[in-house]
Design an enzyme around this catalytic site. Structure first.
Site, mmCIF file in Angstrom:
data_model
loop_
_atom_site.group_PDB
_atom_site.id
_atom_site.type_symbol
_atom_site.label_atom_id
_atom_site.label_comp_id
_atom_site.label_asym_id
_atom_site.label_seq_id
_atom_site.Cartn_x
_atom_site.Cartn_y
_atom_site.Cartn_z
ATOM 1 N N SER A 141 0.853 -1.197 0.000
ATOM 2 C CA SER A 141 0.000 0.000 0.000
ATOM 3 C C SER A 141 0.881 1.236 0.000
ATOM 4 O O SER A 141 2.051 1.183 0.407
ATOM 5 C CB SER A 141 -0.842 0.007 1.280
ATOM 6 O OG SER A 141 -1.496 1.252 1.447
ATOM 7 N N TYR A 154 -1.412 -0.292 10.805
ATOM 8 C CA TYR A 154 -1.580 -0.675 9.394
ATOM 9 C C TYR A 154 -0.325 -0.291 8.596
ATOM 10 O O TYR A 154 0.202 -1.090 7.819
ATOM 11 C CB TYR A 154 -2.814 0.026 8.836
ATOM 12 C CG TYR A 154 -3.153 -0.296 7.386
ATOM 13 C CD1 TYR A 154 -3.764 -1.494 7.053
ATOM 14 C CD2 TYR A 154 -2.879 0.610 6.360
ATOM 15 C CE1 TYR A 154 -4.098 -1.792 5.723
ATOM 16 C CE2 TYR A 154 -3.200 0.334 5.038
ATOM 17 C CZ TYR A 154 -3.811 -0.871 4.732
ATOM 18 O OH TYR A 154 -4.130 -1.158 3.413
#
Ligand code: NDP
Length: 249
Positions: A141, A154
């Site tokens: 990501s 995250y």
């Protein structure tokens, strides 16, 4: 036909990857966590493209489930040429770095980082045993390099996938197995559905994504096909950004 295992392929980006691979000539093992109906839809669409599909429910954050997933995925089509580590979760509740809980950290690390790490290890060992010059692709990501202090857990897991990719690329090169990281930007899926209005403004008005549109699961699927087929035979350990230029800001 080549065979691929795509984790988290029932919905979103994983589904887009699974369909792109089916279109490129792969039979696909569709892994999912709980949403059987969505996984069955993906499988039906893979078969419409002329490829074979197999379903395996497994939590990639659970060691026993991972072992069964690897076994069943190999049994489905007689081996694997490609692993796509796509399954991942965002925090249930965003929390400032100074208030984040160990419970959330452990959950995210288990599913987003430990799962891909040991799936890569186990699939690679089987590729080596079988003499398969396969490929491993991991979906990380842009959170791997943006310091979002309200979802640090995250970000840490996604940054870890970058080093994981480099490590396995270095270790597996002698076996002819190549390893890639695909880094999506903002993609329209259930994961981003809850923040759609906020991102509509950031993308379309503010240009946070310079190519002013949402990314799609198909965009990510195309990138995976590019690295999973033999278009880049002398490359390994690379990062491919699929983000409409987000990383240029
Ligand atoms: P979604 O929430 O839309 O879909 C998640 C998929 O992963 C589903 O198929 C779900 O299965 C599966 N899944 C969830 N937990 C597990 C688990 N423990 N074990 C196995 N499968 C699981 O997510 P996205 O498609 O948006 O995201 C896919 C990947 O892309 C993630 O790694 C995410 O971090 C990453 N990403 C997403 C971006 C975005 O903008 N959407 C941006 C950058 C990266 P089920 O249907 O059974 O619940």
């Amino acid at each position: 036909m080549s065979a691929a295992l795509v984790t988290g392929a029932s919905r979103g980006i994983g589904r887009g990857i699974a369909l792109a691979l089916a279109g490129a000539g792969f039979d696909v093992v569709v892994n999912y966590a709980s949403n059987l109906a969505a996984a069955e839809d993906t499988a039906a669409d893979i078969e419409k493209l002329g490829a074979r599909a197999a379903l395996v429910r497994a939590d990639v954050g659970d060691a026993e489930d991972r072992a069964r997933l690897v076994q069943e995925a190999h049994d489905a089509f007689g081996g694997l040429d490609l692993l796509v580590n796509n399954a991942g979760v965002a925090p249930n509740v965003r929390a400032d770095l100074l208030e984040a809980t160990e419970e959330s950290f452990d959950r995210l690390v288990g599913i987003n980082l430990k799962g891909p790490y040991f799936l890569t290890q186990q699939v690679a060992l089987r590729m080596i045993d079988a003499g398969v010059r396969g490929k491993i692709v991991t979906i990380s990501s842009m959170s791997a390099y943006t310091a979002s202090v309200n979802r640090g857990d995250y970000c840490v897991t996604k940054a870890g996938l970058g080093m994981m990719t480099k490590l396995f690329a270095a270790r597996l090169a002698e076996h002819g197995i190549t390893v890639f990281e695909v880094r999506p930007g903002i993609i329209a899926t259930d994961m981003t559905g809850a923040v759609k209005e906020k991102y509509d403004k950031l993308i379309l008005a503010d240009g946070i994504t310079p190519i002013r549109r949402w990314g799609t699961p198909e965009d990510v699927g195309r990138a995976v096909v590019a690295v999973a087929t033999d278009l880049l035979p002398f490359s390994t350990g690379q990062v491919i950004d699929v983000d409409g230029g987000f990383h240029l800001r």
